[in-house]
Design a protein around this motif. Sequence first.
Motif, mmCIF file in Angstrom:
data_model
loop_
_atom_site.group_PDB
_atom_site.id
_atom_site.type_symbol
_atom_site.label_atom_id
_atom_site.label_comp_id
_atom_site.label_asym_id
_atom_site.label_seq_id
_atom_site.Cartn_x
_atom_site.Cartn_y
_atom_site.Cartn_z
ATOM 1 N N HIS A 1 41.752 34.598 62.535
ATOM 2 C CA HIS A 1 42.210 33.354 63.132
ATOM 3 C C HIS A 1 43.572 33.583 63.754
ATOM 4 C CE1 HIS A 1 39.207 31.737 60.396
ATOM 5 N NE2 HIS A 1 39.219 30.643 61.133
ATOM 6 N N GLN A 2 43.834 32.911 64.826
ATOM 7 C CA GLN A 2 45.151 32.972 65.438
ATOM 8 C C GLN A 2 45.863 31.660 65.114
ATOM 9 O OE1 GLN A 2 45.327 32.928 69.734
ATOM 10 N NE2 GLN A 2 47.132 34.209 69.678
ATOM 11 N N ILE A 3 47.031 31.757 64.524
ATOM 12 C CA ILE A 3 47.824 30.586 64.162
ATOM 13 C C ILE A 3 49.133 30.643 64.931
ATOM 14 C CG2 ILE A 3 49.018 29.378 62.306
ATOM 15 C CD1 ILE A 3 46.902 30.521 60.402
ATOM 16 N N LEU A 4 49.441 29.569 65.632
ATOM 17 C CA LEU A 4 50.671 29.490 66.399
ATOM 18 C C LEU A 4 51.655 28.593 65.658
ATOM 19 C CD1 LEU A 4 52.342 29.912 68.984
ATOM 20 C CD2 LEU A 4 51.136 27.935 69.944
ATOM 21 N N VAL A 5 52.773 29.162 65.249
ATOM 22 C CA VAL A 5 53.843 28.388 64.614
ATOM 23 C C VAL A 5 54.799 27.992 65.730
ATOM 24 C CG1 VAL A 5 55.732 28.397 62.951
ATOM 25 C CG2 VAL A 5 53.596 29.618 62.443
ATOM 26 N N VAL B 1 49.377 21.134 56.779
ATOM 27 C CA VAL B 1 48.865 20.122 57.692
ATOM 28 C C VAL B 1 48.400 20.809 58.972
ATOM 29 C CG1 VAL B 1 49.470 18.087 59.051
ATOM 30 C CG2 VAL B 1 50.428 18.369 56.779
ATOM 31 N N CYS B 2 47.243 20.427 59.460
ATOM 32 C CA CYS B 2 46.729 20.934 60.733
ATOM 33 C C CYS B 2 47.015 19.891 61.802
ATOM 34 C CB CYS B 2 45.226 21.192 60.622
ATOM 35 S SG CYS B 2 44.499 21.825 62.155
ATOM 36 N N LEU B 3 47.645 20.312 62.897
ATOM 37 C CA LEU B 3 47.969 19.390 63.982
ATOM 38 C C LEU B 3 46.945 19.434 65.113
ATOM 39 C CD1 LEU B 3 51.808 20.060 64.178
ATOM 40 C CD2 LEU B 3 50.603 18.259 62.918
ATOM 41 N N ALA B 4 46.285 20.582 65.272
ATOM 42 C CA ALA B 4 45.303 20.743 66.350
ATOM 43 C C ALA B 4 44.476 21.989 66.076
ATOM 44 C CB ALA B 4 46.004 20.857 67.699
ATOM 45 N N GLY B 5 43.402 22.129 66.799
ATOM 46 C CA GLY B 5 42.562 23.315 66.662
ATOM 47 C C GLY B 5 41.526 23.365 67.757
ATOM 48 N N ARG B 6 40.788 24.464 67.791
ATOM 49 C CA ARG B 6 39.722 24.632 68.774
ATOM 50 C C ARG B 6 38.533 25.316 68.125
ATOM 51 N NH1 ARG B 6 42.290 27.752 73.692
ATOM 52 N NH2 ARG B 6 43.251 28.812 71.973
ATOM 53 N N ARG B 7 37.373 24.953 68.558
ATOM 54 C CA ARG B 7 36.096 25.577 68.226
ATOM 55 C C ARG B 7 35.680 25.370 66.777
ATOM 56 N NH1 ARG B 7 34.372 30.693 71.044
ATOM 57 N NH2 ARG B 7 32.590 29.373 71.370
ATOM 58 N N SER B 8 34.410 25.520 66.564
ATOM 59 C CA SER B 8 33.799 25.347 65.254
ATOM 60 C C SER B 8 33.868 26.649 64.461
ATOM 61 C CB SER B 8 32.336 24.949 65.450
ATOM 62 O OG SER B 8 31.710 24.737 64.227
ATOM 63 N N TRP C 1 16.683 28.721 62.158
ATOM 64 C CA TRP C 1 17.456 29.188 61.012
ATOM 65 C C TRP C 1 18.620 28.241 60.730
ATOM 66 C CZ3 TRP C 1 22.622 31.072 61.338
ATOM 67 C CH2 TRP C 1 23.134 31.538 60.122
ATOM 68 N N LEU C 2 19.280 27.788 61.794
ATOM 69 C CA LEU C 2 20.431 26.907 61.632
ATOM 70 C C LEU C 2 20.012 25.565 61.049
ATOM 71 C CD1 LEU C 2 23.437 26.698 62.042
ATOM 72 C CD2 LEU C 2 23.011 25.903 64.366
ATOM 73 N N GLY C 3 18.876 25.040 61.497
ATOM 74 C CA GLY C 3 18.338 23.811 60.943
ATOM 75 C C GLY C 3 19.095 22.553 61.309
ATOM 76 N N GLU C 4 20.016 22.634 62.228
ATOM 77 C CA GLU C 4 20.783 21.459 62.655
ATOM 78 C C GLU C 4 21.408 21.747 64.005
ATOM 79 O OE1 GLU C 4 25.055 21.857 60.671
ATOM 80 O OE2 GLU C 4 23.452 21.876 59.192
ATOM 81 N N ASP C 5 21.937 20.707 64.628
ATOM 82 C CA ASP C 5 22.653 20.903 65.889
ATOM 83 C C ASP C 5 23.953 21.637 65.595
ATOM 84 O OD1 ASP C 5 20.752 19.582 67.388
ATOM 85 O OD2 ASP C 5 21.728 17.641 67.179
ATOM 86 N N PHE C 6 24.296 22.556 66.456
ATOM 87 C CA PHE C 6 25.528 23.304 66.291
ATOM 88 C C PHE C 6 26.227 23.353 67.637
ATOM 89 C CE2 PHE C 6 27.970 27.265 66.456
ATOM 90 C CZ PHE C 6 28.795 27.090 65.357
ATOM 91 N N ASP C 7 27.451 22.886 67.677
ATOM 92 C CA ASP C 7 28.255 22.931 68.890
ATOM 93 C C ASP C 7 29.434 23.849 68.628
ATOM 94 O OD1 ASP C 7 29.799 22.571 71.125
ATOM 95 O OD2 ASP C 7 30.095 20.416 70.848
ATOM 96 N N PRO C 8 29.422 25.067 69.191
ATOM 97 C CA PRO C 8 30.512 26.007 68.920
ATOM 98 C C PRO C 8 31.867 25.528 69.445
ATOM 99 C CG PRO C 8 29.038 26.892 70.580
ATOM 100 C CD PRO C 8 28.410 25.626 70.070
ATOM 101 N N GLU C 9 31.873 24.559 70.348
ATOM 102 C CA GLU C 9 33.127 24.053 70.899
ATOM 103 C C GLU C 9 33.714 22.896 70.080
ATOM 104 O OE1 GLU C 9 34.770 25.578 73.286
ATOM 105 O OE2 GLU C 9 33.128 27.024 73.380
ATOM 106 N N ARG C 10 32.971 22.414 69.106
ATOM 107 C CA ARG C 10 33.402 21.256 68.321
ATOM 108 C C ARG C 10 34.502 21.656 67.329
ATOM 109 N NH1 ARG C 10 31.992 19.644 63.318
ATOM 110 N NH2 ARG C 10 32.287 17.458 62.839
ATOM 111 N N PHE C 11 35.519 20.818 67.222
ATOM 112 C CA PHE C 11 36.546 20.982 66.199
ATOM 113 C C PHE C 11 36.836 19.605 65.626
ATOM 114 C CE2 PHE C 11 40.959 20.878 64.712
ATOM 115 C CZ PHE C 11 40.894 21.892 63.775
ATOM 116 N N ASP C 12 36.730 19.472 64.330
ATOM 117 C CA ASP C 12 36.949 18.193 63.654
ATOM 118 C C ASP C 12 38.305 18.236 62.960
ATOM 119 O OD1 ASP C 12 36.959 15.949 62.001
ATOM 120 O OD2 ASP C 12 34.824 16.124 61.524
ATOM 121 N N LEU C 13 39.308 17.657 63.604
ATOM 122 C CA LEU C 13 40.664 17.678 63.069
ATOM 123 C C LEU C 13 40.739 16.974 61.724
ATOM 124 C CD1 LEU C 13 43.652 18.384 63.376
ATOM 125 C CD2 LEU C 13 43.919 16.263 64.697
#
Length: 88
Positions: A7-11, A25-32, A65-77
Motif C-alpha cells: 500500500h502507498q500511504i501519503l503523510v 483515521v483515514c481521510l481518503a482512499g482509492r480502489r477496493s 467464484w466471486l459470487g457477488e458484484d465486485f467494483d475494483p474502483e470502489r472505496f468505502d471511506l
Amino acid sequence: MKIAGYHQILVEKILPPDPELKHPVCLAGRRSSPPEDCGGANGYYMFLCAISDPDHPEHESMLDWLGEDFDPERFDLEEAKRLLSRIK
C-alpha cells in the motif's frame, strides 16, 4: 495495469496528538481491496484482467467464484474508518 504488492500511504501533515482520538483515521482512499484468496498481487492482477474482459477464458469462472458484484474502483471511506476504529 500495474499492481503493487504494498500500500502507498501519503503523510501530508503531522499534527500534535489529540487526546480524544484513540485510533488512526483515514481521510481518503482509492480502489477496493482484493477479494480473499485471490492469489496475492499477481493473482489479483490476473483476476482484474479476467473480470474486465468478457472474452477472457476465465471471465465467467472468476465471476462465479466471486459470487457477488465486485467494483475494483470502489472505496468505502466509512468502512475504512470503521475498521480503523478497532485499532487501539
